[in-house]
Write an enzyme that holds these catalytic residues in place. Structure first.
Site, mmCIF file in Angstrom:
data_model
loop_
_atom_site.group_PDB
_atom_site.id
_atom_site.type_symbol
_atom_site.label_atom_id
_atom_site.label_comp_id
_atom_site.label_asym_id
_atom_site.label_seq_id
_atom_site.Cartn_x
_atom_site.Cartn_y
_atom_site.Cartn_z
ATOM 1 C CB ALA A 262 0.310 -1.786 -2.596
ATOM 2 C CB ALA A 263 -4.710 -4.031 -2.473
ATOM 3 N N PRO A 264 -4.754 -3.120 0.713
ATOM 4 C CG PRO A 264 -6.035 -2.580 2.593
ATOM 5 C CD PRO A 264 -5.093 -3.626 2.065
ATOM 6 N N GLY A 265 -3.398 -0.695 0.712
ATOM 7 C CA GLY A 265 -2.553 0.485 0.589
ATOM 8 C C GLY A 265 -1.972 1.048 1.862
ATOM 9 N N GLY A 266 -2.235 0.439 3.003
ATOM 10 C CA GLY A 266 -1.794 1.003 4.279
ATOM 11 C C GLY A 266 -0.300 1.264 4.351
ATOM 12 C CE LYS A 267 3.279 -4.144 5.632
ATOM 13 N NZ LYS A 267 1.976 -4.839 5.626
ATOM 14 C CG ASP A 285 -3.562 -5.666 -5.528
ATOM 15 O OD1 ASP A 285 -3.061 -6.032 -4.452
ATOM 16 O OD2 ASP A 285 -4.461 -6.295 -6.100
ATOM 17 C CG ASP A 312 0.835 -11.214 -11.878
ATOM 18 O OD1 ASP A 312 1.360 -11.423 -10.765
ATOM 19 O OD2 ASP A 312 0.300 -12.107 -12.557
ATOM 20 C CB CYS A 381 -0.099 -10.670 8.020
ATOM 21 S SG CYS A 381 -1.203 -11.272 6.734
#
Length: 429
Positions: A262-267, A285, A312, A381
């Site tokens: 997830a980091a940095p968490g935007g989604k 994360d 993990d 991405c």
């Protein structure tokens, strides 16, 4: 006290030597040097400019150097790149200043013996700047494209093989453009149109994004932490492609969602907002420091449903956790975000080889978190079919208990679905 060029030099050397992320490296360098606003702006311009134009700069230097570039001292070579960038792309800096500062910087960094070489090289470049040599477009088309777009030959060839010549030209043209800045409006606190209007009152140009609800495109907003509404949690920065991913997951109020990488968490934040901050979003994360970033972001946005934790993605699965939706946004080569992180284009081709297997194992492990009837999403991405459709197809072939889910595109966005509607590839152009 360090000056702008020296700060840019140190940051460039660090990116090349340690392969650090450009944005993190330059931010730390600027903070450490405590430059004034003007010098910080120059250091940033030089840093990103040299990263983006490195292939072109090296081609120019190679035309005038009797020494192969790979044999030139790394500090000296980086100073030469900085100077040539100033000569050709920064009109407000006199040529004499670019040359003299380069010579002084070489001396200051303990490479005084190379000061004459540095001076001679730059004087030669200046004399030939009007009739600068370039590759023959007809005889060496790949080299010409590489220099023209400042992109390694292997990557251009890779994209042409994967997506065709026309699409690749679109990708390469996009590398010349500044990437747009998108934000996701926190509609739990403010309406999208209201935030747009307030931003415009404060002097920040903001427009509704096409196709994805609750997204704004900002033009030259300056430091985002200083933009109206940031500290109040009225928005978070997130590319349109990431917001589209969250839309396609179609999270519903009250659901349980797992964001495995997830980091940095935007989604995670966008999913929580789409769920009206009800239910729960487990935002995981591998690293404690990154989990701290997720927590602080959720706190700024006042999201109570986001539960960040260390996990993990390859670890054993907690069988008691069965989610309505699982997002596996896997680590990848990042070839789709070169405009934001220009250093990615200089990765070695072999660095891509092991990624699809790692991504598959993460997806395989993450799938166990998905309850029967739930939704499993995989995203990257990058622009590499092996890391994208290749991984998804392999997973479906090995998991008959899962079936392709037809994606529902937002109103106003072109239908770019592939493979029967369950996959899409988004290009920067």
């Amino acid at each position: 006290m360090k000056q702008a060029r020296e700060v840019a030099l140190e940051a460039l050397l660090q990116v090349e030597e340690s392969e650090g992320y450009s944005n993190i490296v330059i931010d730390k360098a600027l903070k450490s040097a405590a430059l004034d606003h003007r010098d910080a702006a120059l250091a940033t311009t030089l840093f990103y400019g040299v990263l983006e134009k490195r292939v072109w700069l090296d081609y120019v230097l190679s035309r005038f150097s009797k020494i192969p570039l790979e044999k030139i001292n790394r500090t000296v070579l980086e100073v030469l790149r900085i100077a040539v960038y100033q000569i050709f792309f920064l009109e407000k800096i006199p040529d004499s200043a670019a040359v003299n500062e380069a010579v002084n910087l070489v001396k200051k960094r303990g490479c005084g013996k190379a000061s004459g070489f540095t001076n001679g090289m730059l004087r030669s470049v200046l004399r030939a700047r009007v009739n600068l040599p370039e590759p023959d477009r007809e005889k060496e088309p790949l080299l010409w494209k590489s220099v023209q777009y400042s992109c390694p030959e292997w990557l251009i060839s890779f994209w042409e093989h994967s997506y065709g010549i026309v699409c690749t030209e679109g990708i390469l043209e996009s590398l010349r453009k500044k990437p747009p800045i998108y934000v996701k409006v926190n509609t739990l606190l403010i309406k999208t149109e209201e935030l747009r209007d307030r931003l415009q009152i404060t002097g920040v140009s903001a427009e509704l994004a096409v196709g994805v609800p609750e997204a704004l495109c900002l033009e030259n907003p300056g430091p985002l932490q200083q933009v109206y509404g940031f500290e109040e949690g009225l928005f978070h920065v997130q590319d349109l492609s990431s917001q589209l991913c969250c839309f396609l997951i179609a999270p519903q109020p009250g659901e349980t969602v797992v964001d495995t990488c997830a980091a940095p968490g935007g989604k995670s934040f966008t999913i929580a907002e789409w769920m009206h901050d009800t239910g729960v979003v487990y935002s995981y994360d591998k690293y404690k420091g990154k989990v701290g970033l997720i927590r602080s972001g959720a706190e700024r946005l006042r999201l109570k449903s986001v539960q960040a934790g260390v996990r993990d993605a390859l670890a054993g699965t907690d069988q008691t956790l069965q989610a309505d939706a699982v997002l596996c946004d896997a680590p990848c080569s990042g070839l789709g975000i070169i405009r934001r992180k220009p250093e990615i284009r200089y990765k070695k081709p072999e660095s891509l080889d092991s990624l699809p297997d790692l991504q598959y194992r993460i997806l395989d492990s993450s799938s166990a978190l998905c309850k029967p009837g739930g939704r499993l999403f995989y995203s990257t991405c990058t622009l590499n079919p092996a890391e994208n459709g290749g991984v998804a197809d392999r997973f479906l072939a090995n998991h008959p208990e899962f079936e392709p889910l037809e994606l529902r595109m937002p109103d106003g966005m072109p239908d770019i679905r592939e493979h029967g509607g369950n996959q899409i590839t988004l290009f920067p152009h």
